[in-house]
Design a protein around this motif. Structure first.
Motif, mmCIF file in Angstrom:
data_model
loop_
_atom_site.group_PDB
_atom_site.id
_atom_site.type_symbol
_atom_site.label_atom_id
_atom_site.label_comp_id
_atom_site.label_asym_id
_atom_site.label_seq_id
_atom_site.Cartn_x
_atom_site.Cartn_y
_atom_site.Cartn_z
ATOM 1 N N PHE A 226 -3.342 -31.761 -13.416
ATOM 2 C CA PHE A 226 -4.093 -30.707 -12.739
ATOM 3 C C PHE A 226 -3.518 -29.385 -13.234
ATOM 4 N N SER A 236 -3.877 -26.840 -7.423
ATOM 5 C CA SER A 236 -3.601 -27.935 -8.358
ATOM 6 C C SER A 236 -2.515 -28.842 -7.789
ATOM 7 N N SER A 240 -3.247 -32.688 -6.813
ATOM 8 C CA SER A 240 -2.451 -33.721 -7.465
ATOM 9 C C SER A 240 -1.743 -34.602 -6.437
ATOM 10 N N LYS A 244 -2.420 -38.679 -6.022
ATOM 11 C CA LYS A 244 -1.396 -39.720 -6.252
ATOM 12 C C LYS A 244 -1.023 -40.427 -4.966
ATOM 13 N N SER A 251 0.060 -38.380 -11.200
ATOM 14 C CA SER A 251 -0.495 -37.105 -11.651
ATOM 15 C C SER A 251 0.543 -36.011 -11.471
ATOM 16 N N ASP A 252 0.338 -34.947 -12.221
ATOM 17 C CA ASP A 252 1.235 -33.801 -12.141
ATOM 18 C C ASP A 252 0.407 -32.536 -12.165
ATOM 19 N N ALA A 253 0.937 -31.509 -11.552
ATOM 20 C CA ALA A 253 0.232 -30.223 -11.555
ATOM 21 C C ALA A 253 1.071 -29.193 -12.287
#
Ligand code: M6R
Length: 365
Positions: A226, A236, A240, A244, A251-253
């Motif tokens: 994100f 974001s 994220s 998850k 996921s990572d932001a």
């Protein structure tokens, strides 16, 4: 008790317009925010030179938006801290100048409660933004602003987050007005825009099918990024976390400008990217970042305002939010992010309301 919805999370997503109306409208009196807190007179509010916002998880993400909007409008520096970091890092608090805002849906989160106690011990005024009436944090804080979201059952926080955001906005408008940075007319206009948000959320909720469609395209990903700038960076992080938490997709932001400082090396055709770009003054910069990831093969979901001028092939997928006062876009952007996470979780057959290893109220440290 799910009111005809298959999951509490979906019910709570759809309850957001009402939750925001219930939280905001009683606090707007004669065109200006009024929290009715005796201990926080306009004089006292005006005297704060620094604000701390302390919370965990989604509530901390609400605090990040709070920082942006309070700093932009009221020009008071705000520090946001994760409660479990704040309490162990000997924060330098000043009882004469500082206000500590504690945000918690449950009002029982162990680290958040401990952070509140630490601030109180140091003689700093503590203001709690809490959803559960009579909870520990609500009882112990010097002042309380209740969010009126009603019970939130799903572990993933949705309506509690957007009402926390709405309180951050009310607070920012209040601070700016007592400091004389906005006049009566501007104050009333911002309050009107806030009051009109629930109707805009109703519009966003009509995009459910599109969110579900995009979820079906992303549901098999192993990792999702994100990206966003400014207010959209805070969103974001929240999008994220939501994804998850309930879909178990990693996921990572990232702040979009940070990609080229390391993480862009992770972009391949197997790394879809959700790009949030609702802020006009940052849009061109976001376009460059989107192009950077697309050149490396990423499939992109763009979340932007309706009517945003963009090249037809800028992204594979688009979710639009209403074209509205951008200052308030986080409250609108939160909704498709929640729905995207929700449908991804459903399509993957996960336990949406009760994700593994998680509890609704985290009363252990
Ligand atoms: O009850 P709280 O607001 O203090 O809870 C804080 C976090 O545990 C909570 O927001 C958590 O991150 C949510 N499960 C996220 O959806």
């Amino acid at each position: 008790e799910k009111g005809g919805y298959p999951h509490f999370m979906l019910k709570e997503i759809y309850e957001q317009p009402t939750a925001i109306t219930n939280t905001v409208s009683p606090r707007i009196i004669n065109g200006a925010p009024d929290f009715g807190i005796k201990a926080l007179t306009d004089e006292i509010l005006k005297s704060f030179k620094r604000i701390w916002i302390v919370a965990c998880g989604t509530a901390m993400h609400a605090g990040m938006v709070g920082k942006s909007v309070i700093e932009q409008l009221a020009r008071v520096p705000v520090e946001v801290d994760i409660a479990s970091e704040f309490r162990y890092r000997k924060p330098i608090l000043n009882p004469d100048d500082d206000l500590v805002i504690i945000i918690s849906q449950s009002g029982e989160t162990a680290d958040t409660l401990a952070a509140l106690r630490l601030a109180k011990e140091q003689g700093v005024h503590t203001l709690a933004v809490v959803n559960v009436v009579g909870s520990s944090i609500a009882r112990e804080a010097n002042s309380v602003i209740y969010t009126w979201a009603g019970p939130e059952i799903a572990v993933a926080s949705t309506k509690a987050y957007t009402v926390q955001l709405s309180v951050m906005y009310l607070f920012a408008i209040k601070m700016a007005s007592v400091k004389g940075l906005i006049d009566e007319k501007e104050t009333a206009k911002l309050c009107d825009d806030l009051l009109a948000l629930p109707a805009k959320i109703e519009e966003v909720l009509q995009n459910a099918d599109n969110c579900k469609f995009v979820a079906s395209k992303f549901q098999n990903a192993h990792d999702i990024f994100f990206i966003g700038r400014g207010l959209d960076y805070s969103l974001s992080l929240e999008g994220s976390l939501k994804l998850k938490e309930i879909s178990y997709i990693h996921s990572d932001a990232y702040a979009a400008g940070e990609l080229k400082h390391g993480t862009i090396s992770l972009i391949t055709t197997d790394m879809p990217v959700v790009a949030i770009a609702t802020q006009s003054h940052l849009f061109e910069k976001m376009i460059s970042n989107i192009k950077e990831v697309r050149t490396r093969g990423a499939k992109v979901l763009l979340i932007c305002k309706k009517g945003t001028e963009r090249q037809a092939d800028l992204s594979e997928y688009v979710i639009e939010i209403p074209d509205y006062n951008e200052y308030f876009s986080p409250i609108l952007t939160a909704v498709p992010l929640q729905m995207f996470a929700y449908y991804t979780s459903v399509l993957r057959g996960c336990d949406v309301d009760k994700p593994r290893n998680l509890a609704k109220s985290v009363t252990v440290e």
